[in-house]
Every structure is written in structure tokens, then in C-alpha cells.
Design a protein around this motif. Structure first.
Motif, PDB file in Angstrom:
ATOM      1  N   LYS A  33     -19.932   2.459  41.197  1.00  0.00           N
ATOM      2  CA  LYS A  33     -19.895   2.419  39.733  1.00  0.00           C
ATOM      3  C   LYS A  33     -19.223   1.130  39.246  1.00  0.00           C
ATOM      4  O   LYS A  33     -19.625   0.521  38.247  1.00  0.00           O
ATOM      5  N   GLY A  34     -18.174   0.693  39.975  1.00  0.00           N
ATOM      6  CA  GLY A  34     -17.489  -0.540  39.610  1.00  0.00           C
ATOM      7  C   GLY A  34     -18.382  -1.760  39.755  1.00  0.00           C
ATOM      8  O   GLY A  34     -18.246  -2.738  39.004  1.00  0.00           O
ATOM      9  N   LEU A  35     -19.313  -1.726  40.728  1.00  0.00           N
ATOM     10  CA  LEU A  35     -20.233  -2.848  40.944  1.00  0.00           C
ATOM     11  C   LEU A  35     -21.401  -2.825  39.981  1.00  0.00           C
ATOM     12  O   LEU A  35     -21.875  -3.872  39.534  1.00  0.00           O
ATOM     13  N   SER A  62     -14.715  -8.868  59.921  1.00  0.00           N
ATOM     14  CA  SER A  62     -15.120  -8.671  58.529  1.00  0.00           C
ATOM     15  C   SER A  62     -13.922  -8.799  57.587  1.00  0.00           C
ATOM     16  O   SER A  62     -12.774  -8.524  57.965  1.00  0.00           O
ATOM     17  N   ALA A  63     -14.230  -9.190  56.357  1.00  0.00           N
ATOM     18  CA  ALA A  63     -13.181  -9.314  55.335  1.00  0.00           C
ATOM     19  C   ALA A  63     -12.616  -7.944  54.973  1.00  0.00           C
ATOM     20  O   ALA A  63     -13.345  -6.945  54.966  1.00  0.00           O
ATOM     21  N   ILE A  64     -11.305  -7.905  54.690  1.00  0.00           N
ATOM     22  CA  ILE A  64     -10.652  -6.677  54.213  1.00  0.00           C
ATOM     23  C   ILE A  64     -10.191  -6.946  52.784  1.00  0.00           C
ATOM     24  O   ILE A  64      -9.420  -7.876  52.536  1.00  0.00           O
ATOM     25  N   LEU A  65     -10.682  -6.129  51.870  1.00  0.00           N
ATOM     26  CA  LEU A  65     -10.411  -6.365  50.445  1.00  0.00           C
ATOM     27  C   LEU A  65      -9.759  -5.131  49.829  1.00  0.00           C
ATOM     28  O   LEU A  65     -10.220  -4.003  50.038  1.00  0.00           O
ATOM     29  N   GLU A  66      -8.681  -5.358  49.059  1.00  0.00           N
ATOM     30  CA  GLU A  66      -8.009  -4.251  48.372  1.00  0.00           C
ATOM     31  C   GLU A  66      -8.599  -4.126  46.965  1.00  0.00           C
ATOM     32  O   GLU A  66      -8.735  -5.117  46.249  1.00  0.00           O
ATOM     33  N   GLN A  85     -10.505  -6.751  37.956  1.00  0.00           N
ATOM     34  CA  GLN A  85     -10.632  -8.036  38.650  1.00  0.00           C
ATOM     35  C   GLN A  85     -10.909  -7.860  40.147  1.00  0.00           C
ATOM     36  O   GLN A  85     -11.532  -8.709  40.779  1.00  0.00           O
ATOM     37  N   SER A  86     -10.436  -6.749  40.701  1.00  0.00           N
ATOM     38  CA  SER A  86     -10.680  -6.502  42.133  1.00  0.00           C
ATOM     39  C   SER A  86     -12.177  -6.329  42.405  1.00  0.00           C
ATOM     40  O   SER A  86     -12.682  -6.711  43.454  1.00  0.00           O
ATOM     41  N   PHE A  87     -12.895  -5.772  41.414  1.00  0.00           N
ATOM     42  CA  PHE A  87     -14.354  -5.610  41.567  1.00  0.00           C
ATOM     43  C   PHE A  87     -15.081  -6.943  41.394  1.00  0.00           C
ATOM     44  O   PHE A  87     -16.114  -7.175  42.015  1.00  0.00           O
ATOM     45  N   LEU A  94     -17.507 -11.970  46.764  1.00  0.00           N
ATOM     46  CA  LEU A  94     -17.537 -11.907  48.229  1.00  0.00           C
ATOM     47  C   LEU A  94     -18.905 -11.420  48.725  1.00  0.00           C
ATOM     48  O   LEU A  94     -19.457 -11.947  49.688  1.00  0.00           O
ATOM     49  N   LEU A  95     -19.461 -10.405  48.042  1.00  0.00           N
ATOM     50  CA  LEU A  95     -20.785  -9.887  48.407  1.00  0.00           C
ATOM     51  C   LEU A  95     -21.857 -10.966  48.275  1.00  0.00           C
ATOM     52  O   LEU A  95     -22.725 -11.104  49.135  1.00  0.00           O
TER      53      LEU A  95
END
Length: 625
Positions: free
Chosen positions: A21-23, A144-148, A155-157, A163-164
């Protein structure tokens, strides 16, 4: 450029649907039950658009253990995984199971998302990252990248989207072009005014409105009436897209788990030979153990036959044959999730390397050697093995591709050892070809010994003997091939060994002359073989020489076992044709007067001319055809 499919994986309530939903701004909890329970029971689908306009499809797979088979359906066909772990809950049993599943299904790209970041402190996040790195050590997600991220931090989304976008460009654009179009059906429903609609992810190749394809395993041809992709109607759909297809078949005739694909692109069977990988966390697997296998969107139940061993130890790979309780459609290279029958839990994965019709013997070392070749990366050895071991002696390029599981060039086939091209698109193993040639020559030898006065065997008889299951086209190709090799000869409808010649002895020559004399004396009047044979004491000897005269075209065979000299028949044909050229038609009476024979005799001649396509009967007269 094909679209990319991203999947989500992770434990229940770890925030997969929230991430989607955030994306996208869309909620994939589409079913009432999902809304109530706050979990994605069935597959949820949506998409978002990159800055360059490229659409990215997202499959929100369920996280609840009970619905793990839905996850298999969702992960099949995706290019990248968003592996989601909640900061407050950490690594759970289903987290481990999902990690195993997406590894089994061949997903090699991904991003690890640590959700609900706002609920924990730095120390807990640090510890979780340490555990995550350990979990994915020596695996596809190790680097792989680790994202919080947090639903409280928009802003995290945005960071995730950037990154995607970067990672998606690394996905190979042409990775699936070696296979034909395929869609594993995950939903079937009817829409008023349109009819049956199925949904799934398009794979391997494009599909267009109007294309004729096939439903498997029913093997029913259908037409694509309409295509919808992310809410838009399209005429052509590239591989790697979520879609809905409107098709011309009753929705009751198909179900989830069925496959839409090109005709003759899948193999129907209930036995598959596989590389079986047993997970380290699983108990040893015993021979003949009952299992569940999820391939595409279908769950199948069967038993495992382990080659050359009585069990598979945890973490090991072995060759197995799985015999299912019903037939389904498969393609070489298909991968599947294996779950224990009861209690249900993921225990391993399979990759199909051969689709069999027969039960293999577990201790058959030659069969095991064949599986070793089929599991290798050596394309040429695999092609050689396929042509050598196929039930069909002759294979065309399309058949080889079906049994190999990928597209090949003609040069690939011709470069494989012990392979002979005998026509434009017909291949055979050279050893099989030599064996076939030897068998045919041996059979012709025996035939010539048994019937020394017959020119050879009839083409139709030889086909029935050696080529019963092959088309007349393939038969004619191989016979012409042997003829060019100068091992056989062909005379009209007869085939005989090169160099074979009929030689009559003195006694046989005398019999031939006597028979010839009788037919010559009767001229245009055919004689029944039964009446002629009465003039000779040795009936068997007469029959042998008489057959020789028929096969070598001294005599012409008419209906009801009547014969006449070929020369007289040809003369009667000449007279009748000349009469027809001058008079346009001829009656039975006129033909009698022309040849000066009985009604019965002239009728036999006229019927033979009809059969040979010289004349055509119309009511009471005949014309030239």
C-alpha cells in the motif's frame, strides 16, 4: 521491454500488505474475509509506475502457514522478492519457511525490509540485522540491501522506491525468451457480458488477442477474446505481466491449477523425474514417502521413488521419480515446493529434468546416468540423450525443444554427437538409424529367401511392420534416405534389397511360358486364377510362378481374382481411349463390340480403367476422366 513482477514474503502481520500500500497507494486485501481478518488469504495484485513509465507488478502473497500453497502460486513467475521481517517480532518459523520456498523457486534478487521500525529502539534493530545476515548467509539474499521502513515514515517508502528502481534495471530483460507463452491460472470467474475470465502471470513470451492456445491438462483449444493488464485493455501482452484473460470456454470446465499455453508445449503425465533438494531443517525422507507438491498454481499428491538409495538425508540432493495420483501438465525445468503429506510443512523442492511415461527401476544405473546428463549444463549432451532415449525414433526440432525445456538452434542439434539429420527437420540418433537399417535389411533378406520370385515387399507392408506409429511423410523420407544410401531399391510399390534380382531356373521358366501361353490364347478375356490352376498338377509351384508374373507385371490383376496379360490390358486401354476421344462416351455394349468379348469380361476391364483413373462411369456410359 517486459514488465517486472515483484513478490512479497514474510510472516503473518509483519506488514507485507502495508508495504504494498505504501508503494502503490492500493490495498491488496481484496476479499471480505481478508478485510475482516487483516491478512491476505489469497493472492493480492497491484502495480506502481517507475519514473520512466515502466509498470512494476506486485504480488502480495499470504503469510499464514495454512495458506502456504497460495504463496507458491504467487512466487512462481516473479523476478524479485521483498522479504519482510517486523522489527518488533523478528524471525519467526514462517519467516524461515518463506525463505526456503523462494530459494526453491529460483528467485535470485531481493531486498530485505525491516518493517515497524518505529516500534523498537536502535539496539533491537542492530540485533535483528545481525540475525538476518546470519539467516541469509550463503544464500541468494546474502548481499541484498537491508532497508528499515515504517508506515509512520513516508520518506522510508520513497527510499524503497528509489532502491527498487535501481535494482529492477538489473533484472535480465530476455531471461525467459527461450520458452513458449505460459500462464498458470490462479483465479477463474465469470463476468456478465464477457464470459469466463482467468488471472495469472504471463511468462516466457507474449500473447495477443485472437491467439489460439490450449488449456492443460484438458488439452482443449481456446481463443483469447480479451486481455486486461492493470485495469487496461490491451491487444498484446508481453511476458512478466499480471493479467486477466477473457477466454471462450465455460468456467466450470477449468479451475485454479490449470495452465494456458501454446499447443504441444507441455507434456501430460503423472510421473516426473526430478532433482529433489531436502531442506536442512527437514527430517530424512524415506523411499515411497507420500508428499504434496506445489507446481505453479496446482497442488499434487504423490509418492517419491529415490534412485539408488533408500532415503534422502537432510540438506542433500538426490534424483527421484515422483508418481502423482492424477495426471497433470509439466514442462522441463518446472520447479516445485514439496511439503509433507501430514502434518503439512515445507520439506524441500524439486526441479523437473524429465517427464516419464513408465515407472523407472530404482536400481537402474543406466537410467541414473541419463538423469545425470539431463541435469547437467551441457546442452549438446542433453540433446544427444533426448534423441537417443525418446520413444520416437524420429524427432523434429519442436519435439526436441519440448523434451529439453528450451528453444534451440538447428546448429545446436547438429552439433550434438551421434545425431543424424535425415531431412529438413527430422533427426535421429545414428545408432538407432543403423539398428533400424540393419533390421529392415535383415527382414528383406528373409523375405527374399521366402519369396524368391517376388520383386520385393510392398511399401504399405513395410510401413506397417516398422513405421506403424509414424506419418507417411516420415516413412517416405526414411525410405528415400536408405535408397540414396544404396542399401535398398524401389520399383513402383515394391521395396527390395540392393542387388536382389529374380532368377528363374529351367523348370520355373517352363512354368512361366506355359502360364503365359494360356493367357495369351485368351487375349482380351480375363481368366480366373482358380480355372488356370486346374491345368497344372503342382498347384503350389503354379501359385509361386503365377505370383512372380503378377509382381513383375507380366499379368494384370482385375477384380474377383481375374487376370490377363498386361500387354492385352494395355491394348484394350488404348482402343477404349481412342474410341472415347472420337465419340466422347462409351457404353458397355459398345465396349463389348470394340473388344469382341463377353459382357462380364469387358466389365472387368472397364472397372479396372475406372480404378486407374482412366475412365469415369456416369449412369450407363463412361467418359475419359
Amino acid at each position: 521491454m517486459r514488465n517486472v513482477i515483484i513478490g512479497t514474503a514474510g510472516h503473518i502481520d509483519h506488514g507485507k500488505t502495508t508495504v504494498v500500500k505504501g508503494l502503490t497507494g492500493q490495498d491488496t486485501d481484496t476479499l471480505p474475509e481478508e478485510k475482516t481478518r487483516g491478512m491476505t488469504i489469497d493472492l493480492g495484485f497491484t502495480f506502481f509506475t517507475l519514473s520512466n513509465g515502466r509498470k512494476i507488478g506486485i504480488v502480495d502473497v499470504p503469510g499464514h502457514e495454512k495458506f502456504i500453497k497460495n504463496m507458491a502460486a504467487g512466487v512462481t513467475g516473479i523476478d524479485m522478492i521483498l522479504f519482510i521481517i517486523a522489527c518488533d517480532d523478528g524471525i519467526k518459523p514462517q519467516t524461515l519457511e518463506h525463505a526456503d520456498i523462494i530459494k526453491i523457486l529460483g528467485v535470485k534478487r531481493g531486498i530485505i525490509l525491516l518493517t515497524k521500525r518505529d516500534l523498537v529502539d536502535e539496539a533491537k534493530v542492530f540485533e535483528l540485522k545481525k540475525n538476518v545476515k546470519e539467516l541469509f548467509k550463503n544464500s541468494y539474499l546474502e548481499n541484498s540491501a537491508i532497508l528499515e521502513i515504517s508506515d509512520k515514515d513516508s520518506q522510508s517508502f520513497e527510499k524503497l522506491k528509489k532502491l527498487l528502481e535501481k535494482e529492477i534495471f538489473k533484472v535480465e530483460d530476455n531471461q525467459n525468451e527461450i520458452k513458449d507463452f505460459r500462464l498458470d491460472i490462479d483465479r477463474v470467474f465469470s463476468v456478465k457480458g464477457f464470459g469466463t475470465v482467468v488471472t495469472g502471470t504471463s511468462k516466457n513470451d507474449k500473447i495477443s488477442v485472437g491467439d489460439i492456445v490450449m488449456i492443460y491438462p484438458q488439452q482443449k483449444e481456446i481463443k483469447i477474446k480479451g486481455i486486461e493488464n492493470h485495469g487496461n485493455r490491451v491487444e498484446i501482452l508481453e511476458a512478466g505481466n499480471r493479467c486477466a484473460l477473457n477466454i471462450n470456454i465455460d468456467s466450470k470446465e477449468i479451475k485454479r491449477g490449470n495452465i494456458i499455453a501454446k499447443k504441444n508445449s507441455l507434456i501430460i503425465s503423472n510421473k516426473i523425474d526430478c532433482i529433489f533438494t531436502l531442506l536442512k531443517r527437514s527430517s530424512n525422507m524415506k523411499n515411497n514417502q507420500r508428499i504434496r507438491v506445489n507446481i505453479g498454481t496446482e497442488e499434487l499428491i504423490g509418492r517419491v521413488k529415490i534412485f539408488h538409495e533408500d532415503e534422502i538425508f537432510s540438506g542433500n540432493k538426490k534424483f527421484v521419480q515422483i508418481e502423482f495420483e492424477k495426471e497433470s501438465a509439466f514442462s522441463i525445468g518446472d520447479v516445485g515446493i514439496v511439503r509433507s503429506f501430514s502434518p503439512i510443512s515445507t520439506i524441500g523442492g524439486i526441479e523437473i529434468i524429465n517427464i516419464s511415461k513408465e515407472r523407472a527401476k530404482r536400481k537402474d544405473l543406466k537410467y541414473l546416468e541419463r538423469l545425470e546428463i539431463l541435469s547437467s549444463k551441457n546442452k549438446y549432451k542433453k540433446i544427444e540423450s533426448i534423441i537417443l532415449n525418446s520413444d520416437n525414433i524420429f524427432l523434429n526440432k519442436e519435439s526436441i525443444e519440448l523434451l529439453l525445456g528450451e528453444k534451440v538452434l538447428e546448429t545446436d542439434i547438429e552439433s550434438s554427437q551421434n545425431t543424424q539429420k535425415i531431412f529438413d527437420d527430422i533427426y535421429i540418433n545414428t545408432n538407432k538409424l543403423e539398428n533400424l537399417e540393419n533390421k529392415i535389411l535383415e527382414y528383406l533378406d528373409q523375405y527374399h529367401q521366402k519369396y524368391p520370385l517376388i520383386t520385393g515387399i510392398k511399401r504399405s507392408e513395410l510401413k506397417n511392420r516398422f513405421f506403424e506409429n509414424y506419418s507417411i511423410k516420415v516413412y517416405n523420407i526414411i525410405i528415400e534416405y536408405f535408397k540414396k544410401k544404396a542399401t535398398i531399391e524401389i520399383q513402383e510399390e515394391y521395396i527390395f534389397k540392393k542387388g536382389f534380382k529374380i532368377k528363374l531356373n529351367k523348370k520355373q521358366n517352363k512354368m512361366k511360358d506355359d502360364i503365359f501361353s494360356i493367357y495369351k490364347k485368351n487375349g482380351f478375356t480375363p481368366q480366373k486364377i482358380e480355372d488356370v490352376s486346374k491345368m497344372f498338377e503342382n498347384k503350389e509351384f503354379f501359385s509361386t510362378v503365377h505370383s512372380y508374373m503378377v509382381y513383375n507385371f507380366f499379368l494384370m490383376e482385375l477384380k474377383e481374382e481375374n487376370f490377363m496379360l498386361k500387354g492385352f490390358f494395355q491394348e484394350s486401354e488404348k482402343k477404349i481411349k481412342k474410341y472415347l476421344e472420337e465419340n466422347k462416351k462409351i457404353t458397355l455394349t459398345e465396349a463389348r463390340e470394340l473388344l469382341k468379348v463377353s459382357r462380364k469380361s469387358v466389365l472387368l476391364i472397364l472397372e479396372k480403367l475406372d480404378e486407374n483413373g482412366i475412365t469415369k462411369r456416369i449412369n450407363e456410359y463412361r467418359i475419359l476422366k
